[in-house]
Design a protein around this motif. Structure first.
Motif, short mmCIF file in Angstrom:
data_model
loop_
_atom_site.label_atom_id
_atom_site.label_comp_id
_atom_site.label_asym_id
_atom_site.label_seq_id
_atom_site.Cartn_x
_atom_site.Cartn_y
_atom_site.Cartn_z
N UNK A 29 0.69 -1.26 -0.17
CA UNK A 29 -0.04 0.07 0.07
C UNK A 29 0.86 1.18 -0.07
N UNK A 30 2.27 1.36 0.12
CA UNK A 30 2.91 2.53 0.52
C UNK A 30 3.64 2.67 -1.02
N UNK A 31 4.23 3.87 -1.38
CA UNK A 31 4.90 4.17 -2.45
C UNK A 31 5.82 3.63 -2.77
N UNK A 32 6.74 3.23 -1.90
CA UNK A 32 8.04 2.43 -2.01
C UNK A 32 7.64 1.06 -2.81
N UNK A 33 6.78 0.53 -2.49
CA UNK A 33 6.46 -0.89 -3.21
C UNK A 33 6.17 -0.35 -4.71
N UNK A 34 5.03 0.62 -4.74
CA UNK A 34 4.43 0.68 -6.06
C UNK A 34 5.30 1.51 -7.08
N UNK A 35 6.30 2.24 -6.58
CA UNK A 35 7.36 2.87 -7.58
C UNK A 35 8.46 2.15 -7.65
N UNK A 49 7.83 8.80 7.93
CA UNK A 49 8.12 9.85 6.59
C UNK A 49 8.08 9.25 5.28
N UNK A 50 8.31 7.90 5.49
CA UNK A 50 8.45 7.33 4.12
C UNK A 50 7.04 6.47 3.53
N UNK A 51 6.09 6.61 4.37
CA UNK A 51 4.75 5.63 4.22
C UNK A 51 3.75 6.51 3.54
N UNK A 52 3.88 7.50 3.04
CA UNK A 52 2.61 8.09 2.40
C UNK A 52 3.01 8.66 1.08
N UNK A 53 4.11 9.70 0.97
CA UNK A 53 4.38 10.47 0.06
C UNK A 53 5.79 10.31 -0.66
#
Length: 363
Positions: free
Chosen positions: A72-78, A150-154
């Motif tokens: 669900x977090x941006x790091x996985x998706x990007x 700080x790294x979980x949303x944007x």
């Protein structure tokens, strides 16, 4: 200085042994944290559960739930889209180990501390210092989650500001414990010129500044670019237009990868020069042998650390060299604390810092 009374010596050794073990655990945790950063594992656990989080997933269903939460977090998706469950487990174990070490350190500190308090072992000054260290340790747990959040949303990584705060706070706790152990050793203050005391404090402050800048470099992955030395971005000193293109200008000191790496290099040079001058001054002023030896060891390890940093940069920060660089940084901090404490004043502190007589002793 009088010797340690017979009733006090066993407790003195126990307290020192306990604090040394805590310092060693913190050093290990810093290295595991470095590996967690290098493997991009720090965001693999997206919840903060101080108690129940001590247990890893124990079933396939729990592993699937943990992986789904990470998705669900941006790091996985990007960055990690399409990662397999086995690949996720690898980064999960790094972060889980890091958090587990934090819990172990907390318990290893709190339980003996409460026992020493129950026995009436620490004197008033030592008791205050130990409570302060405990408070900083509790704060460190909150800062760790503040960093991860700080790294979980944007973002796809944690904030370099928060990463640097997290690391420096851990090393501040480490330094406080090392200083306290030195004070408990009962060594008398070394007689030395006042300028040696000043430069020993300057070395300690420069070391902390360099550690902070090193954390910014790690947070920005700035060590993976500008992989030349002694030049950087085509020259010994980059152009001002490249160093300060962001506005306001001060943001370049923390956000501009070129500026941050340049700062890290310059402070490294200043640290080497100050350590060498301090050692030469100690030798020429014929200070006590312990002071001279401490200065020489500190200068030697600072030079080793600078050399290792250059080799790490030229090889684009492989994990083995990066962790070695971090380990030697801890050694530099330890020696800097030793030297500053060795030359610091002790007036009025000896009685306050000693281990007190246990409440069960009489006579």
């Amino acid at each position: 200085m009088t010797g340690i009374p017979a009733y006090q010596a066993p407790y003195d050794r126990l307290v020192r042994g306990w604090l040394i073990s805590i310092a060693a655990l913190i050093a290990v945790m810093v290295l595991v944290g470095g590996a967690t950063r290098l493997t991009e594992s720090g965001l693999s656990i997206v919840e903060w559960k101080p108690v129940t989080g001590a247990l890893p997933p124990l079933s396939q269903e729990q592993w699937t739930q943990a992986f789904d939460a990470y998705k669900t977090i941006p790091q996985y998706r990007q960055l990690n889209a399409g990662m397999s469950l086995d690949e996720f487990k690898t980064i999960f174990w790094w972060e889980w180990s890091h958090r587990l070490l934090g819990r172990v350190i907390g318990m290893a500190y709190l339980l003996p501390f409460l026992w020493f308090l129950w026995r009436g072992v620490p004197g008033a000054g030592l008791r205050r210092r130990l409570w302060l260290i405990f408070g900083l340790g509790a704060l460190q747990g909150a800062v760790g989650w503040w960093m991860v959040a700080s790294g979980l949303s944007q973002r796809v990584e944690v904030s370099q500001y928060r990463l640097a705060t997290h690391l420096v706070l851990a090393l501040l706790i480490f330094a406080g414990i090392v200083w306290t152990v030195r004070r408990l050793s009962g060594r008398a203050r070394s007689a030395a010129a006042s300028r040696l005391r000043v430069t020993s404090v300057a070395l300690l402050l420069l070391t902390f500044l360099q550690l902070y800048l090193g954390a910014l470099v790690a947070g920005l992955r700035a060590g993976k670019i500008y992989n030349t030395w002694p030049d950087i971005d085509g020259g010994l000193i980059p152009s001002a237009a490249r160093l300060f293109f962001e506005t306001p200008w001060w943001r370049n000191l923390f956000d501009n990868t070129l500026t941050v790496q340049f700062e890290h290099r310059m402070v490294g040079y200043a640290l080497v020069a100050t350590a060498v001058l301090h050692a030469l001054d100690a030798a020429r002023s014929r200070a006590e042998r312990s002071t001279v030896n401490g200065a020489l060891w500190l200068a030697a390890v600072v030079i080793l650390q600078a050399t290792l940093g250059i080799v790490t940069l030229l090889n684009q920060v492989p994990m083995d060299l990066a962790l070695a660089h971090q380990a030697v940084a801890i050694a530099v901090l330890t020696l800097a604390v030793f030297q500053a404490e060795r030359l610091a004043g002790r007036q009025g502190e000896q009685a306050a810092q000693k281990v007190a007589r246990p409440v069960t002793q009489t006579g």
